[in-house]
Scaffold this motif. Sequence first.
Motif, PDB file in Angstrom:
ATOM      1  N   LEU A  58       0.827  -1.190   0.000  1.00 28.35           N
ATOM      2  CA  LEU A  58       0.000   0.000   0.000  1.00 28.35           C
ATOM      3  C   LEU A  58       0.870   1.252   0.000  1.00 28.35           C
ATOM      4  O   LEU A  58       1.765   1.388   0.837  1.00 28.35           O
ATOM      5  CB  LEU A  58      -0.902   0.019   1.232  1.00 28.35           C
ATOM      6  N   LEU A  59       0.629   2.153  -0.955  1.00 28.70           N
ATOM      7  CA  LEU A  59       1.328   3.429  -0.991  1.00 28.70           C
ATOM      8  C   LEU A  59       0.523   4.411  -0.151  1.00 28.70           C
ATOM      9  O   LEU A  59      -0.644   4.694  -0.459  1.00 28.70           O
ATOM     10  CB  LEU A  59       1.454   3.940  -2.431  1.00 28.70           C
ATOM     11  N   CYS A  60       1.137   4.918   0.908  1.00 28.57           N
ATOM     12  CA  CYS A  60       0.397   5.720   1.887  1.00 28.57           C
ATOM     13  C   CYS A  60       0.960   7.140   2.008  1.00 28.57           C
ATOM     14  O   CYS A  60       2.166   7.359   1.862  1.00 28.57           O
ATOM     15  CB  CYS A  60       0.471   5.062   3.264  1.00 28.57           C
ATOM     16  N   ARG A  61       0.073   8.090   2.290  1.00 30.74           N
ATOM     17  CA  ARG A  61       0.469   9.476   2.503  1.00 30.74           C
ATOM     18  C   ARG A  61       0.882   9.676   3.963  1.00 30.74           C
ATOM     19  O   ARG A  61       0.210   9.206   4.878  1.00 30.74           O
ATOM     20  CB  ARG A  61      -0.693  10.417   2.176  1.00 30.74           C
ATOM     21  N   ASN A  62       1.989  10.397   4.147  1.00 34.89           N
ATOM     22  CA  ASN A  62       2.490  10.607   5.505  1.00 34.89           C
ATOM     23  C   ASN A  62       1.493  11.342   6.398  1.00 34.89           C
ATOM     24  O   ASN A  62       1.495  11.160   7.615  1.00 34.89           O
ATOM     25  CB  ASN A  62       3.809  11.394   5.464  1.00 34.89           C
ATOM     26  N   LYS A  63       0.640  12.166   5.801  1.00 32.85           N
ATOM     27  CA  LYS A  63      -0.319  12.922   6.603  1.00 32.85           C
ATOM     28  C   LYS A  63      -1.312  12.003   7.320  1.00 32.85           C
ATOM     29  O   LYS A  63      -1.958  12.407   8.279  1.00 32.85           O
ATOM     30  CB  LYS A  63      -1.064  13.939   5.743  1.00 32.85           C
ATOM     31  N   LYS A  64      -1.429  10.753   6.827  1.00 34.83           N
ATOM     32  CA  LYS A  64      -2.330   9.781   7.436  1.00 34.83           C
ATOM     33  C   LYS A  64      -1.565   8.664   8.157  1.00 34.83           C
ATOM     34  O   LYS A  64      -2.148   7.635   8.498  1.00 34.83           O
ATOM     35  CB  LYS A  64      -3.237   9.159   6.368  1.00 34.83           C
ATOM     36  N   LYS A  65      -0.269   8.890   8.377  1.00 37.36           N
ATOM     37  CA  LYS A  65       0.581   7.842   8.955  1.00 37.36           C
ATOM     38  C   LYS A  65       0.048   7.326  10.290  1.00 37.36           C
ATOM     39  O   LYS A  65      -0.040   6.116  10.504  1.00 37.36           O
ATOM     40  CB  LYS A  65       2.009   8.349   9.134  1.00 37.36           C
ATOM     41  N   LYS A  66      -0.319   8.214  11.170  1.00 41.01           N
ATOM     42  CA  LYS A  66      -0.783   7.805  12.492  1.00 41.01           C
ATOM     43  C   LYS A  66      -2.027   6.936  12.386  1.00 41.01           C
ATOM     44  O   LYS A  66      -2.136   5.889  13.038  1.00 41.01           O
ATOM     45  CB  LYS A  66      -1.075   9.039  13.342  1.00 41.01           C
ATOM     46  N   GLU A  67      -2.958   7.340  11.546  1.00 37.69           N
ATOM     47  CA  GLU A  67      -4.208   6.596  11.374  1.00 37.69           C
ATOM     48  C   GLU A  67      -3.964   5.238  10.720  1.00 37.69           C
ATOM     49  O   GLU A  67      -4.550   4.221  11.119  1.00 37.69           O
ATOM     50  CB  GLU A  67      -5.168   7.417  10.514  1.00 37.69           C
ATOM     51  N   ASP A 109      -5.423   8.606  -0.040  1.00 33.13           N
ATOM     52  CA  ASP A 109      -4.317   8.584   0.921  1.00 33.13           C
ATOM     53  C   ASP A 109      -3.688   7.202   1.063  1.00 33.13           C
ATOM     54  O   ASP A 109      -2.597   7.064   1.602  1.00 33.13           O
ATOM     55  CB  ASP A 109      -4.798   9.062   2.294  1.00 33.13           C
ATOM     56  N   VAL A 110      -4.385   6.157   0.602  1.00 33.19           N
ATOM     57  CA  VAL A 110      -3.847   4.793   0.600  1.00 33.19           C
ATOM     58  C   VAL A 110      -4.175   4.165  -0.751  1.00 33.19           C
ATOM     59  O   VAL A 110      -5.349   3.976  -1.081  1.00 33.19           O
ATOM     60  CB  VAL A 110      -4.439   3.927   1.733  1.00 33.19           C
ATOM     61  N   ILE A 111      -3.139   3.844  -1.512  1.00 33.83           N
ATOM     62  CA  ILE A 111      -3.311   3.271  -2.851  1.00 33.83           C
ATOM     63  C   ILE A 111      -2.783   1.833  -2.871  1.00 33.83           C
ATOM     64  O   ILE A 111      -1.642   1.575  -2.473  1.00 33.83           O
ATOM     65  CB  ILE A 111      -2.558   4.080  -3.925  1.00 33.83           C
ATOM     66  N   LEU A 112      -3.614   0.898  -3.321  1.00 32.54           N
ATOM     67  CA  LEU A 112      -3.201  -0.499  -3.449  1.00 32.54           C
ATOM     68  C   LEU A 112      -2.307  -0.632  -4.679  1.00 32.54           C
ATOM     69  O   LEU A 112      -2.743  -0.376  -5.801  1.00 32.54           O
ATOM     70  CB  LEU A 112      -4.434  -1.397  -3.575  1.00 32.54           C
ATOM     71  N   MET A 113      -1.043  -1.041  -4.465  1.00 32.18           N
ATOM     72  CA  MET A 113      -0.067  -1.107  -5.556  1.00 32.18           C
ATOM     73  C   MET A 113       0.140  -2.523  -6.096  1.00 32.18           C
ATOM     74  O   MET A 113       0.171  -2.741  -7.300  1.00 32.18           O
ATOM     75  CB  MET A 113       1.293  -0.566  -5.062  1.00 32.18           C
ATOM     76  N   LYS A 114       0.321  -3.480  -5.210  1.00 31.80           N
ATOM     77  CA  LYS A 114       0.652  -4.854  -5.592  1.00 31.80           C
ATOM     78  C   LYS A 114       0.004  -5.814  -4.606  1.00 31.80           C
ATOM     79  O   LYS A 114      -0.355  -5.415  -3.500  1.00 31.80           O
ATOM     80  CB  LYS A 114       2.182  -5.060  -5.584  1.00 31.80           C
ATOM     81  N   PRO A 115      -0.111  -7.114  -5.000  1.00 27.94           N
ATOM     82  CA  PRO A 115       0.168  -7.698  -6.315  1.00 27.94           C
ATOM     83  C   PRO A 115      -0.917  -7.364  -7.330  1.00 27.94           C
ATOM     84  O   PRO A 115      -2.000  -6.889  -6.957  1.00 27.94           O
ATOM     85  CB  PRO A 115       0.214  -9.207  -6.019  1.00 27.94           C
ATOM     86  N   LYS A 116      -0.639  -7.613  -8.599  1.00 29.28           N
ATOM     87  CA  LYS A 116      -1.550  -7.227  -9.678  1.00 29.28           C
ATOM     88  C   LYS A 116      -2.930  -7.848  -9.511  1.00 29.28           C
ATOM     89  O   LYS A 116      -3.943  -7.214  -9.779  1.00 29.28           O
ATOM     90  CB  LYS A 116      -0.961  -7.614 -11.033  1.00 29.28           C
ATOM     91  N   LYS A 117      -2.982  -9.125  -9.080  1.00 29.30           N
ATOM     92  CA  LYS A 117      -4.277  -9.797  -8.947  1.00 29.30           C
ATOM     93  C   LYS A 117      -5.130  -9.133  -7.869  1.00 29.30           C
ATOM     94  O   LYS A 117      -6.360  -9.090  -7.972  1.00 29.30           O
ATOM     95  CB  LYS A 117      -4.089 -11.283  -8.650  1.00 29.30           C
ATOM     96  N   SER A 118      -4.477  -8.587  -6.844  1.00 31.10           N
ATOM     97  CA  SER A 118      -5.213  -7.897  -5.786  1.00 31.10           C
ATOM     98  C   SER A 118      -5.738  -6.556  -6.286  1.00 31.10           C
ATOM     99  O   SER A 118      -6.857  -6.149  -5.949  1.00 31.10           O
ATOM    100  CB  SER A 118      -4.302  -7.677  -4.572  1.00 31.10           C
TER     101      SER A 118
END
Length: 214
Positions: free
Chosen positions: A139-148, A189-198
């Motif tokens: 998951l590619l996440c934004r630092n502004k939401k790190k705590k959450e 703020d959270v992007i699913l990157m891998k795996p491709k099937k997911s």
Amino acid sequence: MAKGINQKGKILYLEKILRETSETHPCTMQEIIGRLQENGVSAERKSIYDDMEVLRSFGMDIKFKRGKYTGYYVAGEADSESVNTSTTEKESGNPEDSAKNSAGAETEGSAFSSEPHKKAKNSWLLPPSDSEEDKPVKLLCRNKKKKEIMAALGNYAQYKEKEEDTFVAAVQVDETSEFYGWLTGMGKDVILMKPKKSVQAYRDYLKGILKEYK
């Protein structure tokens, strides 16, 4: 008939298997499933994870580690070899044991914690798997939401800092509608990157929802 009786005692067979492990002689999930089958007990990974949580709630210190010895083991059941190995690793500064707290988990190269996993806040979280087939989602996440985000994933995830105010969280999940719901709620703020099937499965989930609003 005998198989049915054995099935009812699954958690007891699991406890016996784990009691025979140590830090230098852990048992992989595949080995656990195989040994249960030898006793006439069929089980899926998810049900075994659930049984492990039950055993942990009764005080069984079940841990998971990667490296030279990979798999599940019960702390305190270690033999003299594991004690010596542990001491040597601490003295040599083994990088696999260098980041076991929350701060270390955020640095590059940190490993899955071998600390016992607390009962998951979210039902879709799974402990790290030793199987090559069960790859964690990234998951590619934004630092502004790190705590959450870290509050939601906890020590089930491996964190790695990236550039441009982002970080990557790698975590084993049960890809259910509950997980997709959490992911959707996090928006961009959270992007699913891998795996491709997911990624494809998540796209299909979103398309299914959009169809209802045409």
